[in-house]
Design an enzyme around this catalytic site. Structure first.
Site, PDB file in Angstrom:
ATOM      1  N   TYR A  55      13.976  74.806  27.259  1.00 52.14           N
ATOM      2  CA  TYR A  55      13.115  73.833  26.606  1.00 52.14           C
ATOM      3  C   TYR A  55      13.741  72.434  26.682  1.00 52.14           C
ATOM      4  CZ  TYR A  55      10.796  71.260  22.912  1.00 52.14           C
ATOM      5  OH  TYR A  55      10.123  70.296  22.216  1.00 52.14           O
ATOM      6  N   TYR A  57      16.015  71.417  28.782  1.00 52.93           N
ATOM      7  CA  TYR A  57      16.050  70.988  30.190  1.00 52.93           C
ATOM      8  C   TYR A  57      14.698  70.385  30.591  1.00 52.93           C
ATOM      9  CZ  TYR A  57      16.486  71.130  35.259  1.00 52.93           C
ATOM     10  OH  TYR A  57      16.512  70.777  36.586  1.00 52.93           O
ATOM     11  N   ASP A  58      13.640  71.099  30.237  1.00 53.02           N
ATOM     12  CA  ASP A  58      12.299  70.616  30.600  1.00 53.02           C
ATOM     13  C   ASP A  58      12.010  69.252  29.973  1.00 53.02           C
ATOM     14  OD1 ASP A  58      11.934  72.857  32.057  1.00 53.02           O
ATOM     15  OD2 ASP A  58      10.669  73.893  30.590  1.00 53.02           O
ATOM     16  N   GLU A 134      35.835  88.000  52.915  1.00 49.87           N
ATOM     17  CA  GLU A 134      34.808  87.682  51.914  1.00 49.87           C
ATOM     18  C   GLU A 134      33.578  88.541  52.192  1.00 49.87           C
ATOM     19  OE1 GLU A 134      34.949  83.720  53.505  1.00 49.87           O
ATOM     20  OE2 GLU A 134      32.839  83.800  54.109  1.00 49.87           O
ATOM     21  N   LYS A 136      29.901  89.775  53.237  1.00 48.25           N
ATOM     22  CA  LYS A 136      28.895  89.335  54.204  1.00 48.25           C
ATOM     23  C   LYS A 136      27.549  89.422  53.493  1.00 48.25           C
ATOM     24  CE  LYS A 136      27.423  90.070  58.956  1.00 48.25           C
ATOM     25  NZ  LYS A 136      25.999  90.184  58.767  1.00 48.25           N
ATOM     26  N   ASP A 138      23.688  89.405  52.811  1.00 48.41           N
ATOM     27  CA  ASP A 138      22.560  89.848  53.621  1.00 48.41           C
ATOM     28  C   ASP A 138      21.354  88.973  53.305  1.00 48.41           C
ATOM     29  OD1 ASP A 138      21.232  91.350  55.408  1.00 48.41           O
ATOM     30  OD2 ASP A 138      21.042  93.129  54.157  1.00 48.41           O
ATOM     31  N   GLU A 195      24.189  81.132  53.606  1.00 54.42           N
ATOM     32  CA  GLU A 195      23.167  82.166  53.596  1.00 54.42           C
ATOM     33  C   GLU A 195      22.242  81.940  52.417  1.00 54.42           C
ATOM     34  OE1 GLU A 195      24.034  83.840  56.200  1.00 54.42           O
ATOM     35  OE2 GLU A 195      22.700  85.588  56.162  1.00 54.42           O
ATOM     36  N   TYR A 247      29.424  78.969  53.090  1.00 55.09           N
ATOM     37  CA  TYR A 247      30.740  79.554  53.361  1.00 55.09           C
ATOM     38  C   TYR A 247      31.467  78.955  54.565  1.00 55.09           C
ATOM     39  CZ  TYR A 247      27.372  82.234  56.106  1.00 55.09           C
ATOM     40  OH  TYR A 247      26.334  82.589  56.928  1.00 55.09           O
ATOM     41  N   LYS A 344      31.266  96.270  59.052  1.00 54.39           N
ATOM     42  CA  LYS A 344      30.026  96.812  58.485  1.00 54.39           C
ATOM     43  C   LYS A 344      30.325  98.049  57.655  1.00 54.39           C
ATOM     44  CE  LYS A 344      26.757  94.203  60.237  1.00 54.39           C
ATOM     45  NZ  LYS A 344      25.478  94.657  60.580  1.00 54.39           N
ATOM     46  N   CYS A 438      -2.016 110.269  80.164  1.00 57.35           N
ATOM     47  CA  CYS A 438      -1.989 109.136  79.248  1.00 57.35           C
ATOM     48  C   CYS A 438      -2.895 109.400  78.042  1.00 57.35           C
ATOM     49  CB  CYS A 438      -2.443 107.879  79.975  1.00 57.35           C
ATOM     50  SG  CYS A 438      -2.650 106.485  78.869  1.00 57.35           S
ATOM     51  N   CYS A 441      -5.982 106.707  78.589  1.00 56.24           N
ATOM     52  CA  CYS A 441      -6.947 106.729  79.696  1.00 56.24           C
ATOM     53  C   CYS A 441      -6.931 108.040  80.470  1.00 56.24           C
ATOM     54  CB  CYS A 441      -6.676 105.567  80.645  1.00 56.24           C
ATOM     55  SG  CYS A 441      -5.131 105.768  81.546  1.00 56.24           S
ATOM     56  N   CYS A 456       2.311 105.250  82.257  1.00 59.05           N
ATOM     57  CA  CYS A 456       0.945 105.310  82.748  1.00 59.05           C
ATOM     58  C   CYS A 456       0.815 104.171  83.751  1.00 59.05           C
ATOM     59  CB  CYS A 456      -0.027 105.107  81.585  1.00 59.05           C
ATOM     60  SG  CYS A 456      -1.700 104.747  82.154  1.00 59.05           S
ATOM     61  N   CYS A 461      -5.682 100.658  82.157  1.00 59.71           N
ATOM     62  CA  CYS A 461      -5.609 101.516  80.962  1.00 59.71           C
ATOM     63  C   CYS A 461      -5.898 100.682  79.710  1.00 59.71           C
ATOM     64  CB  CYS A 461      -4.217 102.145  80.900  1.00 59.71           C
ATOM     65  SG  CYS A 461      -3.850 102.921  79.324  1.00 59.71           S
TER      66      CYS A 461
HETATM   67  S1  IVH Z   1      30.704  83.267  59.087  1.00 51.69           S
HETATM   68  C1  IVH Z   1      30.967  80.829  62.967  1.00 51.69           C
HETATM   69  N1  IVH Z   1      30.549  84.324  56.701  1.00 51.69           N
HETATM   70  O1  IVH Z   1      26.194  86.952  59.250  1.00 51.69           O
HETATM   71  C2  IVH Z   1      30.737  81.283  61.573  1.00 51.69           C
HETATM   72  N2  IVH Z   1      28.704  84.638  58.181  1.00 51.69           N
HETATM   73  O2  IVH Z   1      25.976  88.663  61.586  1.00 51.69           O
HETATM   74  C3  IVH Z   1      30.019  82.571  61.551  1.00 51.69           C
HETATM   75  N3  IVH Z   1      26.845  85.907  57.220  1.00 51.69           N
HETATM   76  O3  IVH Z   1      25.025  84.470  61.413  1.00 51.69           O
HETATM   77  C4  IVH Z   1      29.460  82.955  60.274  1.00 51.69           C
HETATM   78  N4  IVH Z   1      27.751  86.223  55.239  1.00 51.69           N
HETATM   79  O4  IVH Z   1      24.343  84.289  58.927  1.00 51.69           O
HETATM   80  C5  IVH Z   1      29.927  84.151  57.889  1.00 51.69           C
HETATM   81  N5  IVH Z   1      30.548  85.184  54.555  1.00 51.69           N
HETATM   82  C6  IVH Z   1      29.931  85.003  55.718  1.00 51.69           C
HETATM   83  C7  IVH Z   1      28.644  85.527  55.976  1.00 51.69           C
HETATM   84  C8  IVH Z   1      28.060  85.325  57.237  1.00 51.69           C
HETATM   85  C9  IVH Z   1      26.682  86.435  56.002  1.00 51.69           C
HETATM   86  C10 IVH Z   1      25.840  85.976  58.306  1.00 51.69           C
HETATM   87  C11 IVH Z   1      25.674  84.708  59.103  1.00 51.69           C
HETATM   88  C12 IVH Z   1      25.893  85.110  60.538  1.00 51.69           C
HETATM   89  C13 IVH Z   1      25.631  86.579  60.482  1.00 51.69           C
HETATM   90  C14 IVH Z   1      26.276  87.312  61.634  1.00 51.69           C
END
Ligand code: IVH
Length: 699
Positions: A55, A57-58, A134, A136, A138, A195, A247, A344, A438, A441, A456, A461
């Site tokens: 509130y 903030y608004d 760090e 990754k 998604d 990201e 990042y 991964k 096919c 056809c 085919c 087709c």
């Molecule tokens: S470093 C040259 N750090 O993963 C720098 N990428 O599969 C390269 N991604 O295209 C990226 N978390 O979009 C980096 N902590 C992270 C990341 C990250 C997600 C993504 C990024 C990259 C893709 C590659």
């Protein structure tokens, strides 16, 4: 970002501004409001620790809006009120990245990590590497450029060289500061990467609300984030609660244009600290520095559990060489940096039952068996249909109807059947019968020696025609608006479409009378089709659906020809001389242009008004930044292929020369440049520039 003294001052100021309902109408008050709102944005969106109520903030925000509304001269371009003030985006303009946005190489196990460590050590010789690790994230990648502390551009990854300009939408994300104090670090111009994600609980809440309203739920957070970044309305982007986590600093220069990476900036850790200090959301708190593979593995083990409770979807970890000097020594391939690797997490698996197999006819006639399974939910998506590739795949894995199949999906990867659980067979399993005719056809299918796929061969087709047409009109091909899959299917059914040429001979008067069509939709269709006649040559080349020829190859080839008919005369060797074209692709193009029916189709399209030439106005004239200037590229280019470089020059109104002479204005040098560079150095009028400088000229 804000130290205690600053925070106390801003809190005091907040209280002062909130105390009264009638604020002094001065430019100074507007400044104060902007300052406190920026501070509270940071507390809320970056730290997730707000100190005032919504509130309150608004109230501050509406004060500022009123003031700026009454006195537009007090408004600043980086005011928080500007985040969604830019109106609708008509089209996302492609823009070149300052530095290519590469991918990451993947690793899955200990051995891969040791391999990576060994390669890094070979590069940096006798020194010991330090690694940062760090999560990754998604999501969908984004690149931001700040100049003089102001956000000037945001772009999607695109093909890594060019992305889409999404500045308006990025401005709608409150975790992206419109002003960031890079100048404190002597940085004038900077490109940073990150990201864009949606936190898991927010995504779930969004879906609950959609479900309650009877709307379709979003499939997963990553696709929703990437789609939301590309909506035409920044208000819509804002409504999806996206966040940007930054990042990486990919480029930094001081006011004199000196490169600061690996000079003033020394480590990845320091870069993330700077980003954090400039007010971005970063992985600083999660970042660990490790000195050996076994230390890295400890962190990975910890995250293998932690990721389930971490509020953001992660599909692995990223390991980066910490020293920027070491990073430079390692360098990059065309695809990924050699100083970083993604680890991964093991894919998730699920069991399901194979109900039946359908056989789909592709646009090149390939028959693909598709498994229909009992729907299973796996890593954020519901899967009910999975490709079985070909007959050999089915036999190898001994897959039968009614089998319990193991389905796997790793992150963004398409779902895959790993195998069947034989122990769960109950006698009801039956062999999958592969058709010999096919399904569309009924022509006899053929399987060329050495190939795994049945085809085919009937050029007429209907299923193939339909797929070919769907591909022809698709976004990456001729991009015909107002003409989707359903339209094509129904026109084929009605006999209005039998071939690609028919698209340009549609009986609009007749269509107007069909059910579901109105004047407006017919005129949209007609416009879309008329517009498509003017598309650049690469689109036509891609639209033809030649095997192995995707967008990149089409662009590479189109940059080397004047007319589509040039391809009729090119030998396989000539095609292979084009950078990026291997023997398989060359053969496929050659075969396509040696089939009389295809040439007839192209002549017919030309007669119907479709562009078949590489007219400069088609590739070009997005702008004239390089008007009247001549260029030559030499050495190994790391940001683009030769063909792409040519296209970039021409698109911006410049001209390419084939040798060094006094007519040359710019020589763009990649790595290991040789005699051309030596020759150019002797001609004072030639400017010798780097790839990055070239990209800056057109950015
Ligand atoms: S470093 C040259 N750090 O993963 C720098 N990428 O599969 C390269 N991604 O295209 C990226 N978390 O979009 C980096 N902590 C992270 C990341 C990250 C997600 C993504 C990024 C990259 C893709 C590659």
């Amino acid at each position: 970002m804000y130290d205690t003294t600053q925070q106390n001052r801003l809190l005091e100021l907040t209280r002062k501004l909130l105390r009264t309902d009638t604020l002094p109408e001065t430019a100074h008050t507007a400044d104060e409001l902007r300052e406190v709102i920026n501070y509270h944005d940071w507390r809320y969106y970056v730290l997730s620790e707000p100190v005032i109520t919504d509130y309150e903030y608004d109230k501050l925000f509406s004060f500022l809006k009123q003031l700026e509304g009454k006195h537009p001269e007090w408004q600043t371009p980086d005011s928080p009120t500007q985040r969604v003030a830019r109106g609708l985006t008509e089209e996302f303009t492609p823009v070149p990245h300052l530095v290519s946005m590469l991918s990451l190489e993947n690793s899955y196990n200990e051995a891969d990590l040791y391999d990576f460590d060994r390669r890094v050590k070979e590069f940096i010789r006798h020194e010991t590497p330090e690694y940062c690790i760090e999560p990754k994230f998604d999501g969908s990648s984004i690149a931001l450029i700040y100049e003089n502390d102001r956000l000037v551009r945001a772009a999607t990854r695109g093909d890594g060289i060019m992305g889409d300009d999404i500045t308006n939408n990025a401005m709608a994300l409150s975790s992206i500061p419109l002003r960031a104090a890079f100048s404190k670090y002597g940085i004038y111009r900077v490109e940073i990467r990150g990201e864009v994600i949606i936190q898991r609980h927010i995504f779930e809440k969004m879906n609950e609300e959609r479900r309650a309203r009877g709307e379709k739920v979003y499939q997963n957070a990553r696709n929703t984030a990437s789609g939301s970044l590309r909506t035409k309305d920044p208000n819509e982007t804002r409504a999806r609660h996206l966040e940007a986590i930054m990042y990486h600093i990919s480029y930094a220069e001081d006011p004199q244009g000196n490169d600061l990476l690996a000079s003033r900036l020394t480590t990845h850790y320091q870069c993330v600290q700077i980003l954090h200090d400039c007010g971005f959301k970063t992985p600083l708190r999660e970042l660990r520095v490790c000195r050996s593979v076994s230390e890295l593995q400890d962190v990975i083990h910890e995250w293998n559990e932690r990721r389930h409770t971490f509020p953001i979807d992660t599909d692995g970890m990223v390991i980066k060489v910490n020293s920027l000097r070491h990073q430079q020594v390692c360098g990059s391939t065309a695809h990924h940096p050699r100083w970083a690797i993604a680890y991964k997490f093991a894919a998730r698996q699920a069991h399901s039952k194979l109900l039946k197999v359908e056989f789909q006819v592709g646009r090149t006639g390939a028959i693909t068996p598709v498994a229909k399974i009992e729907p299973v939910f796996l890593s954020g998506v519901t899967i009910s249909s999975i490709s079985l590739h070909n007959e050999d795949f089915i036999r190898e894995k001994d897959i039968k109807i009614n089998d319990t199949v193991i389905v796997e999906r790793a992150g963004e990867v398409i779902p895959y059947i790993v195998g069947v659980v034989e122990a769960l067979r109950d006698g009801s399993q039956v062999e999958i019968e592969f058709p010999r005719n096919c399904p569309s056809c009924n022509s006899a299918l053929v399987k060329p020696a050495g190939e795994a796929v049945w085809r085919c061969d009937n050029a007429d087709c209907p299923a193939q025609t339909e797929e070919r047409l769907i591909h022809f009109v698709s976004k990456d091909a001729m991009d015909i608006e107002g003409c989707g899959k359903e339209t094509i299917a129904s026109f084929i059914q009605l006999g209005l479409l039998k071939s690609i040429e028919d698209l340009y001979r549609l009986p609009y008067e007749h269509i107007r009378k069909l059910e579901g069509w109105k004047d407006k939709s017919v005129s949209n269709l007609k416009n879309g089709i008329e517009e498509s006649k003017k598309r650049p040559l690469w689109r036509l080349l891609h639209a033809l659906g030649i095997r192995h020829v995707g967008v990149t190859t089409s662009k590479d080839v189109a940059a080397h020809i004047q007319s589509i008919f040039d391809l009729e005369r090119m030998s396989i060797e000539q095609l292979m001389a084009i950078e990026g074209i291997g023997p398989k692709v060359a053969q496929s193009i050659y075969d396509f242009f040696h089939q009389p029916a295809n040439i007839r189709l192209l002549h017919e399209l030309k007669k119907l008004g479709v562009n078949t030439e590489n007219k400069p106005e088609h590739t070009a004239a997005k702008n004239n930044k390089l008007q009247g200037k001549t260029f030559l590229f030499t050495g190994t280019l790391k940001n683009f292929t030769r063909a792409r470089a040519k296209q970039l020059v021409e698109e911006n109104g410049g001209r390419l020369l084939s040798s060094v002479s006094a007519n040359l204005n710019y020589l763009v040098v990649g790595e290991d440049a040789g005699s051309k560079l030596a020759k150019a150095q002797k001609i004072p009028s030639i400017q010798i520039i780097s790839e990055e400088e070239f990209l800056q000229m057109i950015s």
